[in-house]
Write a protein that holds these residues in place. Structure first.
Motif, PDB file in Angstrom:
ATOM      1  N   LYS A   1     -41.495 -29.856  64.030  1.00  0.00           N
ATOM      2  CA  LYS A   1     -41.710 -29.722  65.293  1.00  0.00           C
ATOM      3  C   LYS A   1     -42.181 -30.708  66.346  1.00  0.00           C
ATOM      4  N   VAL A   2     -41.974 -30.222  67.483  1.00  0.00           N
ATOM      5  CA  VAL A   2     -43.132 -31.144  69.041  1.00  0.00           C
ATOM      6  C   VAL A   2     -42.854 -31.038  69.754  1.00  0.00           C
ATOM      7  N   LEU A   3     -44.224 -30.344  70.013  1.00  0.00           N
ATOM      8  CA  LEU A   3     -44.430 -30.323  71.447  1.00  0.00           C
ATOM      9  C   LEU A   3     -44.600 -30.439  72.528  1.00  0.00           C
ATOM     10  N   ILE A   4     -43.914 -30.333  73.438  1.00  0.00           N
ATOM     11  CA  ILE A   4     -43.519 -31.087  75.053  1.00  0.00           C
ATOM     12  C   ILE A   4     -43.500 -29.990  75.570  1.00  0.00           C
ATOM     13  N   ARG A   5     -45.101 -30.526  76.681  1.00  0.00           N
ATOM     14  CA  ARG A   5     -45.634 -29.429  77.613  1.00  0.00           C
ATOM     15  C   ARG A   5     -45.023 -29.747  79.034  1.00  0.00           C
ATOM     16  N   ALA A   6     -45.065 -29.197  80.188  1.00  0.00           N
ATOM     17  CA  ALA A   6     -44.662 -28.907  81.151  1.00  0.00           C
ATOM     18  C   ALA A   6     -44.870 -30.498  82.063  1.00  0.00           C
ATOM     19  N   ASN A   7     -43.357 -30.895  82.339  1.00  0.00           N
ATOM     20  CA  ASN A   7     -43.717 -32.370  83.893  1.00  0.00           C
ATOM     21  C   ASN A   7     -43.320 -33.385  83.056  1.00  0.00           C
ATOM     22  N   SER A   8     -42.673 -33.090  81.966  1.00  0.00           N
ATOM     23  CA  SER A   8     -42.280 -34.781  80.693  1.00  0.00           C
ATOM     24  C   SER A   8     -40.861 -34.933  81.154  1.00  0.00           C
ATOM     25  N   MET A  19     -44.461 -33.420  64.690  1.00  0.00           N
ATOM     26  CA  MET A  19     -45.041 -33.403  64.972  1.00  0.00           C
ATOM     27  C   MET A  19     -46.460 -34.349  66.265  1.00  0.00           C
ATOM     28  N   THR A  20     -45.756 -34.506  66.838  1.00  0.00           N
ATOM     29  CA  THR A  20     -45.976 -35.504  68.272  1.00  0.00           C
ATOM     30  C   THR A  20     -46.322 -34.662  69.005  1.00  0.00           C
ATOM     31  N   GLU A  21     -46.833 -34.797  69.851  1.00  0.00           N
ATOM     32  CA  GLU A  21     -47.687 -33.370  71.454  1.00  0.00           C
ATOM     33  C   GLU A  21     -47.406 -34.729  72.475  1.00  0.00           C
ATOM     34  N   LEU A  22     -46.768 -33.846  73.453  1.00  0.00           N
ATOM     35  CA  LEU A  22     -46.631 -35.010  74.863  1.00  0.00           C
ATOM     36  C   LEU A  22     -47.989 -34.148  75.647  1.00  0.00           C
ATOM     37  N   ASP A  23     -48.488 -34.509  76.707  1.00  0.00           N
ATOM     38  CA  ASP A  23     -49.457 -33.285  77.117  1.00  0.00           C
ATOM     39  C   ASP A  23     -48.694 -32.734  78.298  1.00  0.00           C
ATOM     40  N   GLY A  24     -47.900 -33.163  79.004  1.00  0.00           N
ATOM     41  CA  GLY A  24     -47.071 -33.146  80.459  1.00  0.00           C
ATOM     42  C   GLY A  24     -47.749 -34.426  80.634  1.00  0.00           C
ATOM     43  N   ASN A  25     -46.647 -33.632  82.679  1.00  0.00           N
ATOM     44  CA  ASN A  25     -47.380 -34.809  83.591  1.00  0.00           C
ATOM     45  C   ASN A  25     -46.953 -36.240  83.196  1.00  0.00           C
ATOM     46  N   LEU A  26     -46.238 -36.556  82.688  1.00  0.00           N
ATOM     47  CA  LEU A  26     -46.021 -38.048  81.560  1.00  0.00           C
ATOM     48  C   LEU A  26     -45.133 -38.210  81.698  1.00  0.00           C
ATOM     49  N   SER A  27     -44.410 -39.698  81.803  1.00  0.00           N
ATOM     50  CA  SER A  27     -43.353 -40.357  81.873  1.00  0.00           C
ATOM     51  C   SER A  27     -42.883 -41.488  80.807  1.00  0.00           C
ATOM     52  N   ILE A  28     -41.366 -40.473  80.015  1.00  0.00           N
ATOM     53  CA  ILE A  28     -40.673 -41.861  79.332  1.00  0.00           C
ATOM     54  C   ILE A  28     -40.044 -42.368  78.931  1.00  0.00           C
ATOM     55  N   GLY A  29     -39.908 -43.872  78.841  1.00  0.00           N
ATOM     56  CA  GLY A  29     -38.530 -44.562  79.597  1.00  0.00           C
ATOM     57  C   GLY A  29     -37.281 -44.234  78.960  1.00  0.00           C
ATOM     58  N   GLU A  30     -36.400 -44.897  78.850  1.00  0.00           N
ATOM     59  CA  GLU A  30     -35.456 -45.212  77.860  1.00  0.00           C
ATOM     60  C   GLU A  30     -35.567 -46.088  76.669  1.00  0.00           C
ATOM     61  N   HIS A  31     -34.451 -45.342  75.252  1.00  0.00           N
ATOM     62  CA  HIS A  31     -34.460 -46.460  74.345  1.00  0.00           C
ATOM     63  C   HIS A  31     -34.859 -47.135  73.730  1.00  0.00           C
ATOM     64  N   CYS A  32     -36.438 -45.331  73.770  1.00  0.00           N
ATOM     65  CA  CYS A  32     -37.962 -45.700  72.950  1.00  0.00           C
ATOM     66  C   CYS A  32     -37.639 -45.236  71.599  1.00  0.00           C
ATOM     67  N   SER A  33     -38.832 -45.486  70.947  1.00  0.00           N
ATOM     68  CA  SER A  33     -38.871 -44.801  69.375  1.00  0.00           C
ATOM     69  C   SER A  33     -40.605 -44.155  69.327  1.00  0.00           C
ATOM     70  N   ILE A  34     -40.255 -42.805  69.182  1.00  0.00           N
ATOM     71  CA  ILE A  34     -42.179 -42.810  69.554  1.00  0.00           C
ATOM     72  C   ILE A  34     -42.217 -41.686  67.889  1.00  0.00           C
ATOM     73  N   HIS A  35     -42.695 -42.382  66.846  1.00  0.00           N
ATOM     74  CA  HIS A  35     -42.747 -41.866  65.312  1.00  0.00           C
ATOM     75  C   HIS A  35     -43.669 -40.631  65.168  1.00  0.00           C
ATOM     76  N   SER A  36     -43.860 -39.975  63.988  1.00  0.00           N
ATOM     77  CA  SER A  36     -43.846 -38.695  64.245  1.00  0.00           C
ATOM     78  C   SER A  36     -45.944 -39.141  64.109  1.00  0.00           C
ATOM     79  N   GLN A  37     -46.535 -37.780  64.138  1.00  0.00           N
ATOM     80  CA  GLN A  37     -48.280 -37.468  64.863  1.00  0.00           C
ATOM     81  C   GLN A  37     -48.422 -38.373  65.934  1.00  0.00           C
ATOM     82  N   ASN A  38     -48.155 -38.566  66.992  1.00  0.00           N
ATOM     83  CA  ASN A  38     -48.530 -39.043  67.878  1.00  0.00           C
ATOM     84  C   ASN A  38     -49.212 -37.886  68.845  1.00  0.00           C
ATOM     85  N   HIS A  39     -49.900 -38.694  69.666  1.00  0.00           N
ATOM     86  CA  HIS A  39     -50.718 -37.527  70.591  1.00  0.00           C
ATOM     87  C   HIS A  39     -50.907 -38.355  72.040  1.00  0.00           C
TER      88      HIS A  39
END
Length: 86
Positions: A1-8, A19-39
């Motif tokens: 499971k992944v938690l992606i909050r609003a405005n991501s 198990m990655t959590e994105l707190d919202g109000n953030l920007s992630i570019g193209e062709h990125c690799s974000i592995h598991s269990q990150n905050h």
């Protein structure tokens, strides 16, 4: 499971591990690799072609009590000259 909050905003061809959590109000570019269990905290900008290893925490910035993060490393060249890379 992944938690992606609003405005991501997540770019094309970006993968996000379990198990990655994105707190919202953030920007992630193209062709990125974000592995598991990150905050990744809010107000973060991750540019294109970035790799984030497992168990990473990217703290919130700007915050009143924090100074900008500055990473540098020394590289030894064959001629024994050291340069500071920012």
């Amino acid at each position: 499971k992944v938690l992606i909050r609003a405005n991501s905003i997540i770019g094309d061809f970006t993968s996000i591990g379990s198990m990655t959590e994105l707190d919202g109000n953030l920007s992630i570019g193209e062709h990125c690799s974000i592995h598991s269990q990150n905050h990744i905290c809010s107000h973060t900008v991750i540019q294109d072609y970035v790799f984030i290893a497992p168990f990473s925490v990217i703290p919130p910035y700007p915050a009143p009590s924090m100074q900008p993060w500055k990473y540098s490393r020394n590289i030894l060249l064959p001629s024994s000259i050291s340069f500071l890379i920012n």
